[in-house]
Design a protein around this motif. Sequence first.
Motif, PDB file in Angstrom:
ATOM      1  N   ALA A 101      18.247  10.097 -49.515  1.00  0.00           N
ATOM      2  CA  ALA A 101      17.994   8.705 -49.905  1.00  0.00           C
ATOM      3  C   ALA A 101      17.084   8.656 -51.133  1.00  0.00           C
ATOM      4  O   ALA A 101      17.225   7.790 -51.990  1.00  0.00           O
ATOM      5  CB  ALA A 101      17.373   7.948 -48.738  1.00  0.00           C
ATOM      6  N   GLN A 102      16.154   9.619 -51.220  1.00  0.00           N
ATOM      7  CA  GLN A 102      15.202   9.650 -52.332  1.00  0.00           C
ATOM      8  C   GLN A 102      15.847  10.096 -53.649  1.00  0.00           C
ATOM      9  O   GLN A 102      15.441   9.643 -54.714  1.00  0.00           O
ATOM     10  CB  GLN A 102      14.033  10.595 -52.009  1.00  0.00           C
ATOM     11  CG  GLN A 102      13.136  10.140 -50.872  1.00  0.00           C
ATOM     12  CD  GLN A 102      13.737  10.420 -49.499  1.00  0.00           C
ATOM     13  OE1 GLN A 102      14.622  11.248 -49.342  1.00  0.00           O
ATOM     14  NE2 GLN A 102      13.275   9.688 -48.498  1.00  0.00           N
ATOM     15  N   THR A 103      16.822  10.992 -53.595  1.00  0.00           N
ATOM     16  CA  THR A 103      17.398  11.521 -54.833  1.00  0.00           C
ATOM     17  C   THR A 103      18.600  10.728 -55.329  1.00  0.00           C
ATOM     18  O   THR A 103      19.032  10.923 -56.462  1.00  0.00           O
ATOM     19  CB  THR A 103      17.807  13.004 -54.669  1.00  0.00           C
ATOM     20  OG1 THR A 103      18.789  13.118 -53.639  1.00  0.00           O
ATOM     21  CG2 THR A 103      16.609  13.882 -54.388  1.00  0.00           C
ATOM     22  N   VAL A 120      31.915  17.076 -69.579  1.00  0.00           N
ATOM     23  CA  VAL A 120      31.989  17.380 -68.149  1.00  0.00           C
ATOM     24  C   VAL A 120      31.063  18.546 -67.818  1.00  0.00           C
ATOM     25  O   VAL A 120      30.303  18.498 -66.850  1.00  0.00           O
ATOM     26  CB  VAL A 120      33.447  17.686 -67.727  1.00  0.00           C
ATOM     27  CG1 VAL A 120      33.518  18.182 -66.294  1.00  0.00           C
ATOM     28  CG2 VAL A 120      34.329  16.447 -67.915  1.00  0.00           C
ATOM     29  N   GLU A 121      31.101  19.569 -68.636  1.00  0.00           N
ATOM     30  CA  GLU A 121      30.274  20.760 -68.404  1.00  0.00           C
ATOM     31  C   GLU A 121      28.785  20.415 -68.486  1.00  0.00           C
ATOM     32  O   GLU A 121      27.975  20.920 -67.702  1.00  0.00           O
ATOM     33  CB  GLU A 121      30.630  21.853 -69.419  1.00  0.00           C
ATOM     34  CG  GLU A 121      30.237  23.232 -69.003  1.00  0.00           C
ATOM     35  CD  GLU A 121      30.865  23.672 -67.688  1.00  0.00           C
ATOM     36  OE1 GLU A 121      30.106  24.196 -66.833  1.00  0.00           O
ATOM     37  OE2 GLU A 121      32.071  23.511 -67.491  1.00  0.00           O
ATOM     38  N   ALA A 122      28.409  19.551 -69.420  1.00  0.00           N
ATOM     39  CA  ALA A 122      26.999  19.147 -69.557  1.00  0.00           C
ATOM     40  C   ALA A 122      26.510  18.425 -68.299  1.00  0.00           C
ATOM     41  O   ALA A 122      25.399  18.682 -67.827  1.00  0.00           O
ATOM     42  CB  ALA A 122      26.827  18.259 -70.788  1.00  0.00           C
ATOM     43  N   LEU A 123      27.338  17.548 -67.755  1.00  0.00           N
ATOM     44  CA  LEU A 123      26.942  16.847 -66.533  1.00  0.00           C
ATOM     45  C   LEU A 123      26.852  17.817 -65.360  1.00  0.00           C
ATOM     46  O   LEU A 123      25.907  17.757 -64.567  1.00  0.00           O
ATOM     47  CB  LEU A 123      27.917  15.708 -66.212  1.00  0.00           C
ATOM     48  CG  LEU A 123      27.574  14.904 -64.956  1.00  0.00           C
ATOM     49  CD1 LEU A 123      26.168  14.290 -65.046  1.00  0.00           C
ATOM     50  CD2 LEU A 123      28.622  13.826 -64.715  1.00  0.00           C
ATOM     51  N   VAL A 124      27.796  18.722 -65.254  1.00  0.00           N
ATOM     52  CA  VAL A 124      27.755  19.725 -64.183  1.00  0.00           C
ATOM     53  C   VAL A 124      26.452  20.513 -64.248  1.00  0.00           C
ATOM     54  O   VAL A 124      25.788  20.731 -63.234  1.00  0.00           O
ATOM     55  CB  VAL A 124      28.980  20.673 -64.257  1.00  0.00           C
ATOM     56  CG1 VAL A 124      28.814  21.878 -63.342  1.00  0.00           C
ATOM     57  CG2 VAL A 124      30.263  19.919 -63.917  1.00  0.00           C
ATOM     58  N   ASP A 125      26.052  20.925 -65.444  1.00  0.00           N
ATOM     59  CA  ASP A 125      24.803  21.684 -65.607  1.00  0.00           C
ATOM     60  C   ASP A 125      23.590  20.882 -65.148  1.00  0.00           C
ATOM     61  O   ASP A 125      22.671  21.435 -64.538  1.00  0.00           O
ATOM     62  CB  ASP A 125      24.618  22.116 -67.070  1.00  0.00           C
ATOM     63  CG  ASP A 125      25.546  23.253 -67.470  1.00  0.00           C
ATOM     64  OD1 ASP A 125      26.111  23.923 -66.579  1.00  0.00           O
ATOM     65  OD2 ASP A 125      25.726  23.457 -68.693  1.00  0.00           O
ATOM     66  N   LEU A 126      23.580  19.578 -65.434  1.00  0.00           N
ATOM     67  CA  LEU A 126      22.457  18.738 -65.012  1.00  0.00           C
ATOM     68  C   LEU A 126      22.429  18.515 -63.504  1.00  0.00           C
ATOM     69  O   LEU A 126      21.371  18.298 -62.913  1.00  0.00           O
ATOM     70  CB  LEU A 126      22.501  17.387 -65.728  1.00  0.00           C
ATOM     71  CG  LEU A 126      22.149  17.409 -67.210  1.00  0.00           C
ATOM     72  CD1 LEU A 126      22.399  16.045 -67.831  1.00  0.00           C
ATOM     73  CD2 LEU A 126      20.701  17.834 -67.419  1.00  0.00           C
ATOM     74  N   LEU A 127      23.598  18.553 -62.863  1.00  0.00           N
ATOM     75  CA  LEU A 127      23.672  18.313 -61.420  1.00  0.00           C
ATOM     76  C   LEU A 127      23.440  19.568 -60.585  1.00  0.00           C
ATOM     77  O   LEU A 127      23.127  19.467 -59.398  1.00  0.00           O
ATOM     78  CB  LEU A 127      25.040  17.699 -61.064  1.00  0.00           C
ATOM     79  CG  LEU A 127      25.282  16.286 -61.604  1.00  0.00           C
ATOM     80  CD1 LEU A 127      26.733  15.882 -61.362  1.00  0.00           C
ATOM     81  CD2 LEU A 127      24.319  15.285 -60.990  1.00  0.00           C
ATOM     82  N   LYS A 128      23.551  20.738 -61.183  1.00  0.00           N
ATOM     83  CA  LYS A 128      23.391  21.996 -60.438  1.00  0.00           C
ATOM     84  C   LYS A 128      22.077  22.087 -59.662  1.00  0.00           C
ATOM     85  O   LYS A 128      22.071  22.538 -58.516  1.00  0.00           O
ATOM     86  CB  LYS A 128      23.545  23.195 -61.365  1.00  0.00           C
ATOM     87  CG  LYS A 128      24.984  23.538 -61.644  1.00  0.00           C
ATOM     88  CD  LYS A 128      25.099  24.753 -62.564  1.00  0.00           C
ATOM     89  CE  LYS A 128      26.563  25.023 -62.879  1.00  0.00           C
ATOM     90  NZ  LYS A 128      26.702  26.110 -63.852  1.00  0.00           N
ATOM     91  N   PRO A 129      20.948  21.680 -60.223  1.00  0.00           N
ATOM     92  CA  PRO A 129      19.697  21.781 -59.465  1.00  0.00           C
ATOM     93  C   PRO A 129      19.695  20.983 -58.151  1.00  0.00           C
ATOM     94  O   PRO A 129      18.941  21.308 -57.234  1.00  0.00           O
ATOM     95  CB  PRO A 129      18.638  21.237 -60.435  1.00  0.00           C
ATOM     96  CG  PRO A 129      19.222  21.422 -61.789  1.00  0.00           C
ATOM     97  CD  PRO A 129      20.699  21.254 -61.608  1.00  0.00           C
ATOM     98  N   TYR A 130      20.516  19.955 -58.043  1.00  0.00           N
ATOM     99  CA  TYR A 130      20.584  19.163 -56.811  1.00  0.00           C
ATOM    100  C   TYR A 130      21.430  19.858 -55.745  1.00  0.00           C
ATOM    101  O   TYR A 130      21.310  19.556 -54.570  1.00  0.00           O
ATOM    102  CB  TYR A 130      21.174  17.771 -57.095  1.00  0.00           C
ATOM    103  CG  TYR A 130      20.270  16.942 -57.968  1.00  0.00           C
ATOM    104  CD1 TYR A 130      19.229  16.215 -57.415  1.00  0.00           C
ATOM    105  CD2 TYR A 130      20.452  16.910 -59.343  1.00  0.00           C
ATOM    106  CE1 TYR A 130      18.388  15.459 -58.221  1.00  0.00           C
ATOM    107  CE2 TYR A 130      19.620  16.163 -60.157  1.00  0.00           C
ATOM    108  CZ  TYR A 130      18.581  15.445 -59.588  1.00  0.00           C
ATOM    109  OH  TYR A 130      17.750  14.709 -60.389  1.00  0.00           O
ATOM    110  N   GLY A 131      22.285  20.770 -56.191  1.00  0.00           N
ATOM    111  CA  GLY A 131      23.164  21.494 -55.279  1.00  0.00           C
ATOM    112  C   GLY A 131      24.564  20.907 -55.277  1.00  0.00           C
ATOM    113  O   GLY A 131      24.792  19.862 -54.667  1.00  0.00           O
TER     114      GLY A 131
END
Length: 173
Positions: free
Chosen positions: A96-98, A132-143
């Motif tokens: 809920a926080q993220t 698409v690749e740039a967004l994927v890289d930014l989302l990786k830390p969230y899992g």
Amino acid sequence: MKRIVVATVLNQSGVLNKITGVLAKRQFNIDSITVGRTEMEGISRMTIVVNVEDDRQAEQLTKQLNKLIDVIKVQDITDQAIVSRELALIKVLSTAQTRSEIGGLVEPFRASIIDVSRESVTIQVTGDSEKVEALVDLLKPYGIKEMVRTGLTAFLRGSQKQVTDLSSYSLLK
């Protein structure tokens, strides 16, 4: 080096298999392949992104594909002005926080959250492969829990002519 090849083909059973058979026989590695109907009845367009060693090998590929009976026209459009897009669906772990943080992260990419559950959000993004690749890289830390990408779909920009007049193609009559 990657090459973008488009093939206009008859929309018949087995055409995709014939094309991929030629690519496999010549040991070309397919990065992505997309297929869909066109504005003309009975005609489909394939966008194939393939890895080749050099320009000679790319030229050989287009010649081999043009020899297939169900293929109307093949063009290597890599070095031309093109419009291209890819679609990705990305399921990201969230709490809920993220969730709002992830929402703020995807907004500049004009991506959208299309599904929300207790443990994850699913994001839809369209654009060129780099976006698409740039967004994927930014989302990786969230899992990233799951991801699927369509591969590239492309055609020539503006008034550039993609295919010759198909009315003279004998199999369409």
